[in-house]
Design a protein around this motif. Sequence first.
Motif, short mmCIF file in Angstrom:
data_model
loop_
_atom_site.label_atom_id
_atom_site.label_comp_id
_atom_site.label_asym_id
_atom_site.label_seq_id
_atom_site.Cartn_x
_atom_site.Cartn_y
_atom_site.Cartn_z
N MET A 1 0.84 -1.17 0.00
CA MET A 1 0.00 0.00 0.00
C MET A 1 0.89 1.23 0.00
N TYR B 1 -3.37 0.77 -10.02
CA TYR B 1 -3.91 2.11 -9.75
C TYR B 1 -5.02 2.03 -8.71
N GLY B 2 -4.96 2.96 -7.74
CA GLY B 2 -6.00 3.04 -6.72
C GLY B 2 -6.86 4.27 -6.91
N ALA B 3 -6.26 5.45 -6.70
CA ALA B 3 -7.00 6.72 -6.82
C ALA B 3 -6.00 7.87 -6.88
N ASN C 1 -8.26 0.89 -12.50
CA ASN C 1 -7.26 -0.17 -12.57
C ASN C 1 -7.56 -1.10 -13.75
N SER D 1 -0.91 6.45 -6.59
CA SER D 1 -1.33 5.71 -5.42
C SER D 1 -1.98 4.39 -5.81
N ASP D 2 -1.68 3.35 -5.03
CA ASP D 2 -2.30 2.06 -5.30
C ASP D 2 -3.49 1.80 -4.38
N THR D 3 -3.89 2.81 -3.61
CA THR D 3 -5.05 2.63 -2.72
C THR D 3 -6.14 3.64 -3.01
#
Length: 160
Positions: A1, A53-55, A129, A158-160
Amino acid sequence: MGTTHKTLEIGAARFRSTLFARPVKDNGTNIPVFGLAFATNETAFFQWPFTGYGAGNVTGTILWYAGTATSGTATWGMALAAITAGTDTTNVTTKALATENTNTSACRTDTKAVATVDVVVSNLDSLANFDLTFLRVRRTDSSVSGDCIILGIRLSYSDT
């Protein structure tokens, strides 16, 4: 994360039939250097499935140098288009890019010294994503005489 980084391979660039960056090789004294030479308003495109990709925004870091100049500034732009397979009904060949985001970077005073510029891409075209993603990189304006050479591009998000 946390933050994900993706490096775009310079050799993976795709080009339109006009106003395109040129692949270049500088043999150098000790190592060959490969890049893309951009005059003002020239472009290169990259495409890939966007993973991890998160957001939030995507930051594109461009590593570049001026081919012969030792002064001036270059403005770099990035624009993104995203297609969600199985959901979007847009023709992939006519899909529009989101609004371009830009940033300006000063040329280094020593010839061919590498400079960096971060372009924050906030117009994400509803990126999700695993979307099929197209990124246009463009030198939009410049007081640098001659070509500007891109050596690398790193995307951070960000990946979250």
